[in-house]
Write an enzyme that holds these catalytic residues in place. Structure first.
Site, PDB file in Angstrom:
ATOM      1  N   LYS A  48       0.858  -1.201   0.000  1.00 32.68           N
ATOM      2  CA  LYS A  48       0.000   0.000   0.000  1.00 32.68           C
ATOM      3  C   LYS A  48       0.887   1.242   0.000  1.00 32.68           C
ATOM      4  O   LYS A  48       1.877   1.311   0.741  1.00 32.68           O
ATOM      5  CB  LYS A  48      -0.885  -0.016   1.266  1.00 32.68           C
ATOM      6  CG  LYS A  48      -1.644   1.282   1.545  1.00 32.68           C
ATOM      7  CD  LYS A  48      -2.759   1.544   0.559  1.00 32.68           C
ATOM      8  CE  LYS A  48      -3.420   2.914   0.779  1.00 32.68           C
ATOM      9  NZ  LYS A  48      -4.288   3.301  -0.354  1.00 32.68           N
ATOM     10  N   CYS A  77      -2.460   9.946  -6.149  1.00 31.23           N
ATOM     11  CA  CYS A  77      -3.581   9.642  -5.248  1.00 31.23           C
ATOM     12  C   CYS A  77      -4.688  10.675  -5.425  1.00 31.23           C
ATOM     13  O   CYS A  77      -4.447  11.866  -5.311  1.00 31.23           O
ATOM     14  CB  CYS A  77      -3.155   9.601  -3.786  1.00 31.23           C
ATOM     15  SG  CYS A  77      -4.595   9.307  -2.739  1.00 31.23           S
TER      16      CYS A  77
HETATM   17  O1  RRO Z   1      -5.629   5.657  -0.461  1.00 30.05           O
HETATM   18  C1  RRO Z   1      -6.301   6.092  -1.416  1.00 30.05           C
HETATM   19  O2  RRO Z   1      -7.321   6.781  -1.268  1.00 30.05           O
HETATM   20  C2  RRO Z   1      -5.907   5.827  -2.805  1.00 30.05           C
HETATM   21  C3  RRO Z   1      -4.615   5.975  -3.284  1.00 30.05           C
HETATM   22 BR1  RRO Z   1      -3.164   6.417  -2.203  1.00 30.05          BR
HETATM   23  C4  RRO Z   1      -4.357   5.801  -4.669  1.00 30.05           C
HETATM   24  O3  RRO Z   1      -3.236   5.940  -5.181  1.00 30.05           O
HETATM   25  N1  RRO Z   1      -5.422   5.478  -5.452  1.00 30.05           N
HETATM   26  C5  RRO Z   1      -6.658   5.322  -4.987  1.00 30.05           C
HETATM   27  O4  RRO Z   1      -7.595   5.036  -5.753  1.00 30.05           O
HETATM   28  N2  RRO Z   1      -6.901   5.503  -3.643  1.00 30.05           N
END
Ligand code: RRO
Length: 329
Positions: free
Chosen positions: A43, A129
């Site tokens: 993650k 993100c």
């Molecule tokens: O954690 C998120 O809300 C998230 C991330 Br870091 C990302 O790169 N892509 C996404 O759809 N959610």
């Protein structure tokens, strides 16, 4: 049936998880490994843990074709994922995903990752993100992205002496929607530093409504979130193809930059299309959440089946070889 060769630059098959899916905790990562992907990606993380946005922050359509999330980068901090990579018996490609929130924080994280005991094969910088309150997607601001990439490369070079082994560096990109974007972004990548791009992240600022309650299905950020699932496959394919063409147009070392295709892959057919468009590997996001790690073996079988039916022995027999028929004038 004679088996096809589906090895790729990451290992014995083209499959990894999309960062964010089945990879936020040790338990999830261990579960992911049971699906025997060629690689795993943790993650996207920050220096210290974050709890992310309030629930409900993830939603799947009952027909499985669409997901929306506004997770807000919940993660357990860079050391947690580094420790996982130290402890795991996983033999495949190990990639740590770093969320680039600020240069100084990223430097601190890189310092930890590039220690003498480098435990990962690759470092992915997440520049896309979509769900951070008050923060725009840096990869959509071309001048800022150009500066950031130069600064990140400089930090990596400064830290080069800390490590006995140089990992592969890559970036996670958002979907682009204009043809010119592919070449503009490709030009910003120094192929002596960037080995791979991972395209696409979820499609930003989608909105899904539940008509019974007349509410948004997720609640943070006014209900806006990143769209995933089968509905985004055509956008993902366009980005894979657009970057593949841009790297060929630039030529030289740019042709060596590998593309990990992501977005809407749920069947062997989708993997075949991604590779035909130019991807070297694929990552699975929503489908992993919906079906679990068993989807990797299923899609591997389906991909091999298609290759057999077309008499292809290896992925390079069709990689990038999408045919485009000239339009009649
Ligand atoms: O954690 C998120 O809300 C998230 C991330 Br870091 C990302 O790169 N892509 C996404 O759809 N959610």
């Amino acid at each position: 049936m004679e088996s096809c060769d589906i090895t790729t630059f990451i290992g014995r098959s083209p499959f990894i998880n999309a960062s964010g899916c089945l990879c936020a905790t040790r338990t999830m990562l261990a579960d992911l490994e049971t699906g025997e992907p060629a690689g795993i990606c943790s993650k996207s993380c920050t220096l210290i843990h974050r709890s992310g946005n309030p629930e409900p922050r993830y939603w799947e359509h009952p027909n499985g074709q669409l997901t929306i999330n506004s997770m807000g980068l919940p993660n357990l901090g860079v050391d947690y994922y580094l420790n996982y990579f130290v402890e795991t018996d996983f033999k495949g490609w190990k990639c740590i995903s770093l969320a680039v929130m600020s240069l100084s924080e990223t430097r601190d994280m890189l310092n930890r990752v590039l220690s003498n005991h480098l435990v990962v094969d690759a470092i992915e910088f997440n520049l896309s993100c979509p769900n951070l309150e008050g923060k725009e997607i840096v990869a959509y601001d071309k001048p800022a992205l150009g500066n950031l990439l130069r600064e990140l490369e400089q930090v990596c070079r400064e830290l080069e002496s800390n490590t006995s082994r140089w990992p592969k560096f890559g970036i996670k990109l958002p979907p682009y929607f204009q043809i010119a974007d592919y070449l503009d972004i490709a030009r910003m990548l120094n192929p002596d530093w960037i080995s791979f791009i991972h395209t696409v992240n979820s499609v930003p600022n989608a909105l899904v409504i539940d008509i019974a309650s007349e509410e948004t299905v997720i609640h943070p950020k006014q209900g806006f979130g990143g769209l995933g699932g089968e509905v985004i496959k055509a956008i993902a394919l366009a980005n894979v193809r657009g970057f593949w063409l841009a790297f060929r147009q630039l030529g030289g070392k740019w042709s060596d930059i590998q593309i990990i295709g992501c977005g809407g892959i749920s069947r062997g057919e989708d993997v075949f299309e991604m590779i035909l468009a130019g991807a070297s590997a694929v990552s699975i996001g929503s489908q992993l959440m919906i079906e679990g790690p068993g989807c990797i073996a299923r899609m591997t079988d389906e991909l091999i089946q298609i290759m057999h039916s077309k008499n292809y022995q290896k992925l390079s027999d069709f990689k990038g070889r999408l045919k485009v028929r000239p339009a009649l004038t």
